[in-house]
Design a protein around this motif. Structure first.
Motif, PDB file in Angstrom:
ATOM      1  N   ILE A 177      39.386  47.535  39.723  1.00 30.98           N
ATOM      2  CA  ILE A 177      39.609  46.177  39.220  1.00 30.98           C
ATOM      3  C   ILE A 177      39.103  46.157  37.784  1.00 30.98           C
ATOM      4  CG2 ILE A 177      39.041  43.725  39.481  1.00 30.98           C
ATOM      5  CD1 ILE A 177      38.636  44.218  42.460  1.00 30.98           C
TER       6      ILE A 177
ATOM      7  N   LYS B 100      38.853  37.537  42.203  1.00 30.76           N
ATOM      8  CA  LYS B 100      39.041  38.989  42.209  1.00 30.76           C
ATOM      9  C   LYS B 100      37.935  39.572  43.068  1.00 30.76           C
ATOM     10  CE  LYS B 100      41.526  40.213  37.983  1.00 30.76           C
ATOM     11  NZ  LYS B 100      41.714  41.354  37.059  1.00 30.76           N
TER      12      LYS B 100
ATOM     13  N   THR C  74      42.911  43.302  45.559  1.00 29.60           N
ATOM     14  CA  THR C  74      42.105  43.100  44.349  1.00 29.60           C
ATOM     15  C   THR C  74      41.981  41.623  43.986  1.00 29.60           C
ATOM     16  OG1 THR C  74      44.066  43.494  43.000  1.00 29.60           O
ATOM     17  CG2 THR C  74      42.611  45.378  43.378  1.00 29.60           C
TER      18      THR C  74
ATOM     19  N   ASP D 299      44.090  46.646  37.543  1.00 26.83           N
ATOM     20  CA  ASP D 299      43.798  46.434  38.968  1.00 26.83           C
ATOM     21  C   ASP D 299      44.760  47.344  39.731  1.00 26.83           C
ATOM     22  OD1 ASP D 299      42.254  44.457  37.896  1.00 26.83           O
ATOM     23  OD2 ASP D 299      43.176  42.793  38.983  1.00 26.83           O
TER      24      ASP D 299
END
Lengths: 448, 448
Positions: A404, A139, A119, A384
Motif C-alpha cells: 500500500i 486503506k 488494500t 497499492d
C-alpha cells in the motif's frame, strides 16, 4: 490535540519513499491490458510500468518471476475496523453519527483482509435504519492509527437501508398477534414506511438547505444575516443534496430499489451505489438510467426471504446491461478472497477475465470516486499492489505480498515464520503459567 | 401465426421432454472420447464410459454403444465422480431466517430416533442449485452445524439420524443412499457444547471466571453433561440386552431402539467437536462405548492428530474458507487444517455445513490446495473419502465399473471456479441443469 499527536507519530514512522521494482511479473493492469514485465514504485506511487524498465540505482528488487501482479483489491462494503456496534438503530434516521469517529485500527480483521489482497475498503454503518450513519473509506495500513487508515481525499458517504432490516427494528420478534408485546416500536415496520421516512427526511433536508442557501446568499451580499441553527442530522443530508456525500444504499428487492431511485429523482440527488442489490438484475435499465453503481455478492442467497430471488448471475447480468458493478464482501471472511468471488462472475454469466477482475478493483474505485488514485496499475496511481503465486482468478492462488502506497504491508513468508514464533511464545507463556503458583482469586463482593 | 408457433413449440417441448425422460429412464448412455478422472486411479484420456441400469457398465477405449443408447460427445471434456458433501441440511432447511421453512433443531436433548430423511423436501430449490456444480450426494443432518445447532437445537445432545442422499429424486425414499448414515451427537465441551465457548485451556490455567461462571463451575457442568450422555448410552445398552433376551414386559422404546445399530457397529456416531481436548474426550467416550465414530468440524486437531491416526478415526472438516478461531491464531489456520490432517495421516472429508455454500464445495477444497494440500487429496476428500467414511465406497466415490453412475462432466478441472459443468448423471439419469436461478437469468436477460 489528537492531530498533533498524529503528526508527531507520523514524523517517527518510517518514510515510505523507498524505490521498489517488482520484476518478471505477469502484470494485470485491469485498464491497460496484461503484460509480462516490471513495475517501478517511487514515493509510494507507480512510476513506470513496462516490459523493460530502467531500474533506478539503489532500488529494492522484488523478483515476482512466475507470479501475478494486480491492483490492490477494493471492498465496497465492509464493517471491519469498527469499535463496538455498527448500528445506531434507536432512530430511523441516524445521519448524525459517523463511522469515522469509531475506527478501531487494531481490529485483526484489517490484517486478515490485507492478507487476502484487500488494500481499500468502504466501511459502512449497519442497516438497522432507513437512513443510517456516515461512512468512511479506509486503506488497510495495518499498524497505523485510526487517522492514518483513512483514505485521504475520498468523498465520505452515508448508509441507507431498505427492506427487511430497517423494518425489523420496528417489528420485534414475537410476532404481531394479539399476545405480542413489542419491546419497542420504531417506525417504520413496512416498506411503505421506509419510503416515507426517506421522503420526510429529505423534505426536511431541502427546507434546511434552502435556509442555509438563503443565508449564504445574504452573507455573500454582505448583509448581516443570522445563520440558521446547525442541525447535525440534516447537515449530512444537505451534503447529499449538494453531491458532497455519496449514498450507499442497502437493498434487495426490485420494488424497493426502484422506489429509492424515484425518491432520489424527486428530491434531486443521486444514489451512488446500490449495495447487495440482489434483485438489481430485474431493474437494470432503471438503475442504469439513474446512474447508480451496483455492489453485490457473487452467490449468496436463501438466507432470508428477500434473498430468495438472488441469482449468481446478478453481477454479470447488470454488467451486460451497462451498469458499473462491483463484488463486495460485507463479511470479514469473504473479504479475504474477493479475487475468487470475481472468478464466479466468469462462471455465472461468462464475464471476461479482465471485466471480472475489474469488479474488485477499478469498478469499486469508480463507485467510491477514487479511481484517479487506485483500482488499476497505471503510472501516477498509488502503488497499492498484490502479488499472487498463481493466476488470481484461480482458487489455487494465494497472496504472497501486498503493498500500500509502495510499502510492503503483508508478506506471506514473513507471516508464516511470525506465526511459528508467536505459537512458540504462546506455549512458553502457557508453560510459565503452569509452573507458577495458582493465582489467588479476588474475594467476590456481593452484588448491590 | 404466433399462436401456431406457440402450439408447435409446446408440442415440440412435450415431445422432446418425453424423449429425454424416456431416454434417461431406460436407455443406456455412452459418453464418448472423454477424459476420465476416476479418483481411485490415474486419469484415462479420451475413452468412453457406458452408463447402464443406473451403474457404470464399462470404461474403455472401445466400448460399443448398446442398441438405443444415447451418445454424449465428451470430446475435450472431463468426467469426475459425483461430489459428496459430508455435512449439509439439504432438504431440511430452505430459508435460514424463516423458521417455518427450517426443520433442523427439534426440541429435546436426547433424540436419536429423529430421522432427517423423512423430512427431506425433494422439491427444495437447493437441490437443483447444488447439482449444477456437481454435488450429486450429500449428508443431511438433523441439526445445524452437524450435531447440535442454533435456537432450540442448542440444547440438543443427540439430534437424530443423518441421511446420505442423492440431490435428485421424486421422493426422499428414492433420494436415499443411506437412510440412516450416522447418529449425530453434539459432544459436551467446556464452556458450551461443541466448543462454542471460550478457551478452556487458558481459563483452566488462569483460574479465570468465564461468562458462565468460574472454571470449576464450567468443569462441573461439562462433567454433568458427559455423565448424562454416558447414562443415556448405558440405559440404551441395557435395553438392547433386555431386548435380545426377550425380557418379559419390555416396552418398546424408540429412543433406545435407535441406538442399537450404533451398538451393532452398523451406524457410526457423528460427533461434533472443537479443540484437541474435546476430540480426545470424544474418542475416549467412543472407545468406552465401543462404537464407530466420525468427528465433525474440529477447528484444530493439534495434539489429537496422533490419536486420530492411530485409531483410524475419520474427520469431517468444516468450511476451509473460515476465519481463524482466536485473535492470535494464524490468518491461514482454517486454510491449512486439511494439510495438517493429511500430513498427520488423518483421514478426512469436507462438509460445508450450510446449504447456501454447498455449491462452493469444490472451491472450498481448492483453497486447501492453494495452501499446500496435494490436489488429488482435495479431490478425494469430496469423493472417495466420504464414500469410505459413510460406508458406501462399494457404490460411490469413484469412477469404477459396477458403481453407481453418479458422474459429472465438465469443461476442465472440477475444483476450479471457472470450470463449467456440462452434464450431471445421478444413478445414470441425465439431470436437468436448469434451476430457478438459470430461469430468472434467462428471463431478465431478455428484458427489454
Amino acid at each position: 490535540m489528537r492531530k498533533l499527536l498524529f503528526i508527531a507519530l507520523a514524523a517517527l514512522a518510517p518514510v515510505a519513499a523507498e524505490t521498489i521494482v517488482i520484476e518478471n511479473a505477469t502484470i494485470m493492469t485491469v485498464t491497460k491490458g496484461t503484460l509480462k514485465g516490471s513495475v517501478v514504485i517511487r514515493d509510494g506511487k507507480i512510476a513506470e510500468v513496462g516490459e523493460k524498465v530502467m531500474v533506478p540505482q539503489g532500488a529494492t528488487i522484488i523478483d515476482a518471476g512466475g507470479q501475478y501482479l494486480i491492483p490492490g483489491i477494493i471492498d465496497c462494503h465492509s464493517h471491519i475496523a469498527v469499535d463496538g456496534g455498527v448500528n445506531e438503530g434507536s432512530v430511523s434516521v441516524s445521519s448524525m453519527v459517523d463511522i469515522k469517529d469509531v475506527i478501531d485500527p487494531e481490529d485483526v480483521s484489517i490484517y486478515r483482509a490485507l492478507a487476502g489482497g484487500v488494500t481499500t475498503a468502504n466501511i459502512l454503518h449497519g442497516s438497522a435504519n432507513a437512513i443510517g450513519g456516515k461512512t468512511v473509506v479506509l486503506k488497510m495500513r495495518w499498524g497505523k492509527d485510526a487517522q492514518g487508515m483513512i483514505f485521504e481525499g475520498a468523498l465520505p458517504g452515508i448508509k441507507f437501508a431498505l427492506g427487511e432490516n430497517p423494518k425489523r427494528a420496528g417489528n420485534p420478534p414475537g410476532g404481531r398477534g394479539a399476545n405480542a408485546t413489542p419491546v419497542f416500536a420504531r417506525y417504520p415496520a413496512t416498506r411503505m414506511g421506509v419510503e416515507d421516512v426517506i421522503r420526510e427526511a429529505f423534505n426536511q433536508a431541502k427546507a434546511y438547505k434552502a435556509e442555509w442557501d438563503a443565508y449564504d446568499a445574504s452573507a455573500a451580499r454582505g448583509e448581516h444575516a443570522i445563520p440558521p441553527r446547525k442541525d447535525l442530522k440534516l447537515e449530512a443530508l444537505k451534503e447529499v443534496l449538494e453531491g458532497k456525500r455519496y449514498v450507499h444504499a442497502h437493498c434487495y428487492r426490485s420494488d424497493e430499489i426502484l422506489m429509492l431511485l424515484r425518491v432520489a429523482d424527486d428530491y434531486g440527488f443521486k444514489i451512488r451505489t446500490l449495495q447487495h442489490v440482489l434483485e438489481g438484475y430485474k431493474v437494470a435499465p432503471e438503475i442504469l438510467a439513474h446512474g447508480a453503481g451496483a455492489s453485490t455478492f457473487s452467490d449468496w442467497w436463501a438466507y432470508k426471504i428477500e434473498a430468495i430471488d438472488a441469482i449468481p448471475y446478478n453481477a454479470a447480468l447488470m454488467q451486460k446491461k451497462g451498469i458499473v458493478v462491483s463484488l463486495n464482501s460485507d463479511d470479514a471472511e469473504l473479504m479475504r478472497h474477493l479475487n475468487t468471488e470475481a472468478a464466479k462472475a466468469m462462471k455465472y454469466g461468462g464475464v471476461s477475465e479482465n471485466d471480472a477482475l475489474a469488479m474488485v478493483t477499478i469498478n469499486p474505485a469508480k463507485q467510491l470516486g477514487i479511481d484517479q488514485r487506485v483500482g488499476s496499475i497505471e503510472v501516477g496511481k498509488d502503488a497499492d499492489l498484490v502479488i499472487y503465486d498463481k493466476h488470481p482468478l484461480s482458487d489455487y492462488a494465494k497472496v504472497q505480498k501486498v503493498l500500500i502506497d509502495g510499502t510492503v504491508y503483508f508478506d506471506r513468508d514473513k507471516a508464516v515464520s511470525a506465526a511459528k514464533a508467536a505459537a512458540a511464545e504462546k506455549q512458553k507463556l502457557l508453560d510459565k503459567i503452569k509452573q507458577s503458583q495458582p493465582r489467588q482469586q479476588p474475594a467476590r463482593r456481593p452484588n448491590g | 401465426m404466433k399462436k401456431i408457433g406457440l402450439l408447435f413449440s409446446l408440442a415440440a417441448g412435450l415431445w422432446l421432454g418425453g424423449m429425454v425422460a424416456w431416454a434417461a429412464a431406460d436407455a443406456p448412455v455412452l459418453i464418448r472420447g472423454v477424459d476420465v478422472y476416476p479418483v481411485t486411479g490415474p486419469a484415462i484420456k479420451g475413452v468412453s464410459v457406458l452408463l447402464e441400469n443406473g451403474k457404470i457398465a464399462d470404461i474403455g477405449a472401445k466400448v460399443a454403444a448398446p442398441k438405443g443408447a444415447r451418445i454424449v460427445d465428451g470430446k475435450g471434456l472431463c468426467v469426475y465422480p459425483g461430489l459428496i458433501d459430508s455435512a449439509t441440511q439439504l432438504g431440511l432447511s430452505e430459508i435460514e431466517a424463516i423458521r417455518e421453512s427450517v426443520d433442523t433443531g427439534e426440541l429435546g436433548e436426547f433424540m436419536p430416533q429423529l430421522r432427517a430423511l423423512a423430512a427431506v423436501n425433494p422439491g427444495s430449490e437447493h437441490f437443483p442449485v447444488v447439482r449444477v456444480n456437481g454435488v450429486t450426494t450429500a449428508m443431511t443432518f438433523p441439526a445445524g452445524g452437524g450435531g447440535g445447532g442454533r435456537g432450540a437445537a442448542a440444547r440438543q445432545v443427540i439430534s437424530g439420524q443423518a441421511a446420505l442422499i442423492h440431490t435428485d429424486g421424486w421422493t426422499w425414499e428414492q433420494m436415499a443412499v443411506l437412510p440412516s448414515a450416522a447418529v449425530a451427537v453434539q459432544f459436551p465441551s467446556l464452556g458450551g457444547r461443541g466448543g462454542r465457548g471460550g478457551n478452556p485451556d487458558f481459563a483452566e490455567l488462569l483460574g479465570e471466571a468465564g461468562a458462565a461462571g468460574t472454571y470449576a463451575q464450567t468443569l462441573r457442568t461439562y462433567q454433568e453433561d458427559l455423565a448424562k450422555l454416558t447414562d443415556f448410552f448405558d440405559q440404551a445398552r441395557r435395553y438392547q440386552k433386555a431386548k435380545a433376551a426377550s425380557a418379559p414386559g419390555l416396552v418398546r422404546d424408540l429412543k433406545y431402539e435407535a441406538l442399537i445399530p450404533v451398538f451393532e457397529g452398523k451406524t457410526p456416531l457423528a460427533i461434533s467437536v472443537s479443540t484437541p481436548k474435546t476430540i480426545h474426550d470424544a474418542i475416549a467416550f467412543a472407545d468406552k462405548q465401543n462404537v464407530k465414530v466420525v468427528l465433525l468440524q474440529p477447528r484444530e486437531i493439534g495434539s489429537a492428530a496422533a490419536e486420530l491416526k492411530a485409531k483410524n478415526i475419520p474427520v469431517i472438516l468444516g468450511k476451509v474458507l473460515a476465519l481463524p478461531h482466536g485473535e492470535d491464531d494464524p490468518y491461514d489456520q482454517a486454510f491449512t487444517l486439511p494439510l495438517e490432517c493429511y500430513k498427520a495421516g488423518v483421514k478426512f472429508a469436507f462438509g460445508t455445513f450450510e446449504n447456501e455454500f454447498v455449491r462452493d464445495l469444490p472451491y472450498q477444497a481448492a483453497t486447501a490446495v492453494a495452501f499446500g494440500l496435494p490436489r488429488e487429496e482435495a479431490l478425494k476428500a469430496i469423493t472417495i473419502n466420504p464414500a469410505e467414511i459413510w460406508g458406501v465406497s462399494d457404490q460411490a466415490g469413484s469412477i469404477e465399473k459396477g458403481k453407481l453412475a453418479d458422474l459429472v462432466v465438465t469443461t476442465g478441472d472440477i475444483l476450479e471456479i471457472q470450470t463449467q459443468v456440462k452434464h450431471v448423471f445421478i444413478k445414470g439419469q441425465d439431470v436437468d441443469l436448469t434451476n430457478k436461478q438459470t430461469r430468472l437469468y434467462e428471463k431478465y436477460l431478455a428484458r427489454p
